[in-house]
Design a protein around this motif. Sequence first.
Motif, PDB file in Angstrom:
ATOM      1  N   TYR A 190     -38.715  66.262 -76.828  1.00  0.00           N
ATOM      2  CA  TYR A 190     -38.796  64.840 -77.154  1.00  0.00           C
ATOM      3  C   TYR A 190     -37.531  64.143 -76.663  1.00  0.00           C
ATOM      4  CZ  TYR A 190     -42.683  66.230 -80.127  1.00  0.00           C
ATOM      5  OH  TYR A 190     -43.879  66.732 -80.582  1.00  0.00           O
ATOM      6  N   VAL A 191     -37.725  63.025 -75.962  1.00  0.00           N
ATOM      7  CA  VAL A 191     -36.605  62.277 -75.381  1.00  0.00           C
ATOM      8  C   VAL A 191     -36.668  60.842 -75.889  1.00  0.00           C
ATOM      9  CG1 VAL A 191     -35.407  61.650 -73.264  1.00  0.00           C
ATOM     10  CG2 VAL A 191     -36.888  63.686 -73.285  1.00  0.00           C
ATOM     11  N   ASP A 192     -35.578  60.368 -76.511  1.00  0.00           N
ATOM     12  CA  ASP A 192     -35.503  58.975 -76.953  1.00  0.00           C
ATOM     13  C   ASP A 192     -35.201  58.098 -75.745  1.00  0.00           C
ATOM     14  OD1 ASP A 192     -35.931  59.678 -79.574  1.00  0.00           O
ATOM     15  OD2 ASP A 192     -33.811  59.901 -80.031  1.00  0.00           O
ATOM     16  N   TYR A 228     -38.626  50.336 -70.850  1.00  0.00           N
ATOM     17  CA  TYR A 228     -38.481  49.434 -69.704  1.00  0.00           C
ATOM     18  C   TYR A 228     -39.159  50.065 -68.496  1.00  0.00           C
ATOM     19  CZ  TYR A 228     -34.589  52.402 -68.086  1.00  0.00           C
ATOM     20  OH  TYR A 228     -33.812  53.454 -67.660  1.00  0.00           O
ATOM     21  N   PRO A 229     -39.596  49.246 -67.540  1.00  0.00           N
ATOM     22  CA  PRO A 229     -40.304  49.769 -66.374  1.00  0.00           C
ATOM     23  C   PRO A 229     -39.463  50.790 -65.610  1.00  0.00           C
ATOM     24  CG  PRO A 229     -40.528  47.387 -66.492  1.00  0.00           C
ATOM     25  CD  PRO A 229     -39.513  47.770 -67.530  1.00  0.00           C
ATOM     26  N   GLY A 230     -40.077  51.911 -65.255  1.00  0.00           N
ATOM     27  CA  GLY A 230     -39.408  52.925 -64.446  1.00  0.00           C
ATOM     28  C   GLY A 230     -38.754  54.037 -65.227  1.00  0.00           C
ATOM     29  N   VAL A 231     -38.764  53.966 -66.569  1.00  0.00           N
ATOM     30  CA  VAL A 231     -38.062  54.998 -67.342  1.00  0.00           C
ATOM     31  C   VAL A 231     -38.719  56.361 -67.166  1.00  0.00           C
ATOM     32  CG1 VAL A 231     -39.334  54.580 -69.497  1.00  0.00           C
ATOM     33  CG2 VAL A 231     -37.027  55.573 -69.562  1.00  0.00           C
ATOM     34  N   ILE A 232     -40.053  56.386 -67.072  1.00  0.00           N
ATOM     35  CA  ILE A 232     -40.738  57.677 -66.921  1.00  0.00           C
ATOM     36  C   ILE A 232     -40.420  58.281 -65.556  1.00  0.00           C
ATOM     37  CG2 ILE A 232     -42.973  58.826 -66.770  1.00  0.00           C
ATOM     38  CD1 ILE A 232     -44.050  56.888 -68.815  1.00  0.00           C
ATOM     39  N   SER A 233     -40.493  57.449 -64.508  1.00  0.00           N
ATOM     40  CA  SER A 233     -40.204  57.973 -63.173  1.00  0.00           C
ATOM     41  C   SER A 233     -38.747  58.412 -63.050  1.00  0.00           C
ATOM     42  CB  SER A 233     -40.529  56.927 -62.107  1.00  0.00           C
ATOM     43  OG  SER A 233     -39.756  55.755 -62.293  1.00  0.00           O
ATOM     44  N   ILE A 273     -36.945  59.853 -65.485  1.00  0.00           N
ATOM     45  CA  ILE A 273     -36.859  61.181 -66.096  1.00  0.00           C
ATOM     46  C   ILE A 273     -37.545  62.223 -65.224  1.00  0.00           C
ATOM     47  CG2 ILE A 273     -37.528  62.587 -68.087  1.00  0.00           C
ATOM     48  CD1 ILE A 273     -35.367  60.614 -68.770  1.00  0.00           C
ATOM     49  N   THR A 274     -38.767  61.925 -64.803  1.00  0.00           N
ATOM     50  CA  THR A 274     -39.508  62.909 -64.003  1.00  0.00           C
ATOM     51  C   THR A 274     -38.842  63.149 -62.655  1.00  0.00           C
ATOM     52  OG1 THR A 274     -40.991  61.160 -63.207  1.00  0.00           O
ATOM     53  CG2 THR A 274     -41.707  62.424 -65.131  1.00  0.00           C
ATOM     54  N   GLY A 275     -38.147  62.142 -62.151  1.00  0.00           N
ATOM     55  CA  GLY A 275     -37.425  62.311 -60.892  1.00  0.00           C
ATOM     56  C   GLY A 275     -36.334  63.359 -61.002  1.00  0.00           C
ATOM     57  N   TYR A 276     -35.558  63.287 -62.097  1.00  0.00           N
ATOM     58  CA  TYR A 276     -34.511  64.280 -62.312  1.00  0.00           C
ATOM     59  C   TYR A 276     -35.113  65.685 -62.443  1.00  0.00           C
ATOM     60  CZ  TYR A 276     -31.202  60.469 -63.199  1.00  0.00           C
ATOM     61  OH  TYR A 276     -30.408  59.361 -63.079  1.00  0.00           O
ATOM     62  N   LEU A 277     -36.234  65.790 -63.174  1.00  0.00           N
ATOM     63  CA  LEU A 277     -36.860  67.100 -63.375  1.00  0.00           C
ATOM     64  C   LEU A 277     -37.440  67.639 -62.074  1.00  0.00           C
ATOM     65  CD1 LEU A 277     -38.647  66.503 -66.810  1.00  0.00           C
ATOM     66  CD2 LEU A 277     -36.445  67.603 -66.370  1.00  0.00           C
ATOM     67  N   ALA A 278     -38.019  66.733 -61.266  1.00  0.00           N
ATOM     68  CA  ALA A 278     -38.579  67.170 -59.983  1.00  0.00           C
ATOM     69  C   ALA A 278     -37.469  67.687 -59.063  1.00  0.00           C
ATOM     70  CB  ALA A 278     -39.317  66.013 -59.320  1.00  0.00           C
ATOM     71  N   LYS A 279     -36.337  66.998 -59.080  1.00  0.00           N
ATOM     72  CA  LYS A 279     -35.208  67.420 -58.246  1.00  0.00           C
ATOM     73  C   LYS A 279     -34.719  68.805 -58.661  1.00  0.00           C
ATOM     74  CE  LYS A 279     -30.788  65.701 -56.440  1.00  0.00           C
ATOM     75  NZ  LYS A 279     -29.792  64.610 -56.521  1.00  0.00           N
ATOM     76  N   ARG A 321     -46.266  62.138 -72.389  1.00  0.00           N
ATOM     77  CA  ARG A 321     -46.825  61.068 -73.213  1.00  0.00           C
ATOM     78  C   ARG A 321     -45.711  60.263 -73.863  1.00  0.00           C
ATOM     79  NH1 ARG A 321     -49.368  61.722 -78.922  1.00  0.00           N
ATOM     80  NH2 ARG A 321     -50.254  59.680 -79.280  1.00  0.00           N
ATOM     81  N   ILE A 322     -45.894  58.945 -73.957  1.00  0.00           N
ATOM     82  CA  ILE A 322     -44.947  58.090 -74.679  1.00  0.00           C
ATOM     83  C   ILE A 322     -45.518  57.807 -76.068  1.00  0.00           C
ATOM     84  CG2 ILE A 322     -43.954  55.784 -74.824  1.00  0.00           C
ATOM     85  CD1 ILE A 322     -43.397  55.794 -71.962  1.00  0.00           C
ATOM     86  N   ILE A 323     -44.690  57.989 -77.078  1.00  0.00           N
ATOM     87  CA  ILE A 323     -45.115  57.806 -78.465  1.00  0.00           C
ATOM     88  C   ILE A 323     -44.357  56.630 -79.089  1.00  0.00           C
ATOM     89  CG2 ILE A 323     -45.302  58.924 -80.732  1.00  0.00           C
ATOM     90  CD1 ILE A 323     -45.049  61.612 -79.259  1.00  0.00           C
ATOM     91  N   GLU A 324     -45.092  55.701 -79.685  1.00  0.00           N
ATOM     92  CA  GLU A 324     -44.515  54.628 -80.504  1.00  0.00           C
ATOM     93  C   GLU A 324     -43.449  53.820 -79.756  1.00  0.00           C
ATOM     94  OE1 GLU A 324     -43.056  56.537 -83.970  1.00  0.00           O
ATOM     95  OE2 GLU A 324     -45.017  57.030 -84.740  1.00  0.00           O
ATOM     96  N   THR A 325     -43.774  53.358 -78.583  1.00  0.00           N
ATOM     97  CA  THR A 325     -42.822  52.492 -77.882  1.00  0.00           C
ATOM     98  C   THR A 325     -43.167  51.032 -78.133  1.00  0.00           C
ATOM     99  OG1 THR A 325     -44.182  52.569 -75.891  1.00  0.00           O
ATOM    100  CG2 THR A 325     -42.371  54.136 -76.038  1.00  0.00           C
ATOM    101  N   ARG A 326     -42.162  50.242 -78.416  1.00  0.00           N
ATOM    102  CA  ARG A 326     -42.334  48.795 -78.603  1.00  0.00           C
ATOM    103  C   ARG A 326     -41.217  48.101 -77.840  1.00  0.00           C
ATOM    104  NH1 ARG A 326     -43.274  51.184 -83.342  1.00  0.00           N
ATOM    105  NH2 ARG A 326     -41.170  50.857 -84.131  1.00  0.00           N
ATOM    106  N   GLU A 327     -41.446  46.925 -77.445  1.00  0.00           N
ATOM    107  CA  GLU A 327     -40.490  46.200 -76.605  1.00  0.00           C
ATOM    108  C   GLU A 327     -39.115  46.111 -77.255  1.00  0.00           C
ATOM    109  OE1 GLU A 327     -40.243  42.022 -74.094  1.00  0.00           O
ATOM    110  OE2 GLU A 327     -41.877  42.384 -75.494  1.00  0.00           O
TER     111      GLU A 327
END
Length: 367
Positions: free
Chosen positions: A299-301, A305-310, A312-318, A327-333
Amino acid sequence: MRGNILIAGLGLIGGSIALAIKRAHPNATMIGYDVSDESLRLARSLGVIDELVPSFAHGACEADVIVLAAPVVQTEQLLRDLVHLPLRPNVIVTDVGSTKERIVKQALPLLEKGATFIGGHPMAGSHKSGVAAARAHLFENAFYILTPTEHVKEEDVIRLKYWLEGTKAHFVTLTPKEHDRIAGVISHFPHIIAASLVHQAQQYEREDELVSRLAAGGFRDITRIASSNPEMWRDIFIHNKEELLQLFDRWIEEMKKIRTYVADGDSERIYQYFHEAKQFRDGLPVRMKGAIPSFYDLYVDVPDYPGVISEITGYLAKARISITNIRIIETREDIYGVLRLSFQTEDDRQRAKHCIEANTNYETHVV
């Protein structure tokens, strides 16, 4: 060791066994057979097998070891087919099914013919399926159950273990009945409980449409195995019928007991019931693989904002760390949400945790 190994059924399990054998015995020839020509060709192109055969009979007659990696009903038919084939004198036949008593009975004519059959059940899996998901390390630290009968020589059991040493699994010998009782408790019956909880939610949804909308988080987690292949579980329940009927009776009595505690408002007994369950559950092995594939969730806090998933996944892919689910859980602006990442192994989860913490300021945690 040299020899011909026939893998009949090139899915996740059969493919992973083939890769594990190749890892430990590179001089062995892996022969593949599958009812699906597409799976067969894919297995060959991925290097899972060395040769493919046009028929099961053709491959079986050339094999020193035959691994039946098909669903249990198809395995029964393959065993019937083997009885009529001119097999090699010292051939070992094994299977990977999650029920054993009925399979071993079906293999009796084969044993009477002089062939060696040793029932097998590698207790590990993945959330992915198909030969493309096969991995040589799938069974590492998993229990691999073997169910030889009294007709099987110990030297043949040792020989099969040697062929399978590349799985790096922990071999356990049980009788077929012992296996089916244990598998019923820790794997088969939990699947019917998960399915029944989903059915209950579906029925309540007819009264309130919010049920399915709110049935996320924990409900999805505890019922995830209800998404398993229904055809496979139909066959397993038919095969392990006697053990499961006994489990149904004991489960009904267990529910009657806790229902009485609730009806009486017996807070002490209710507390004790959950306390004892917590103690037993907390004492279960954490790093061992079991009959039901584990989730390795991180779980990552993260801010919404736009691009946050990419990011994180970018670092993992590298870092070449593979994710099985996200999956994103309980995100609100304007506030932090929780990004849940799932991995195939504990090692992948730990590597991901270090990778994210090294490259970002986001907090990570494991539940």
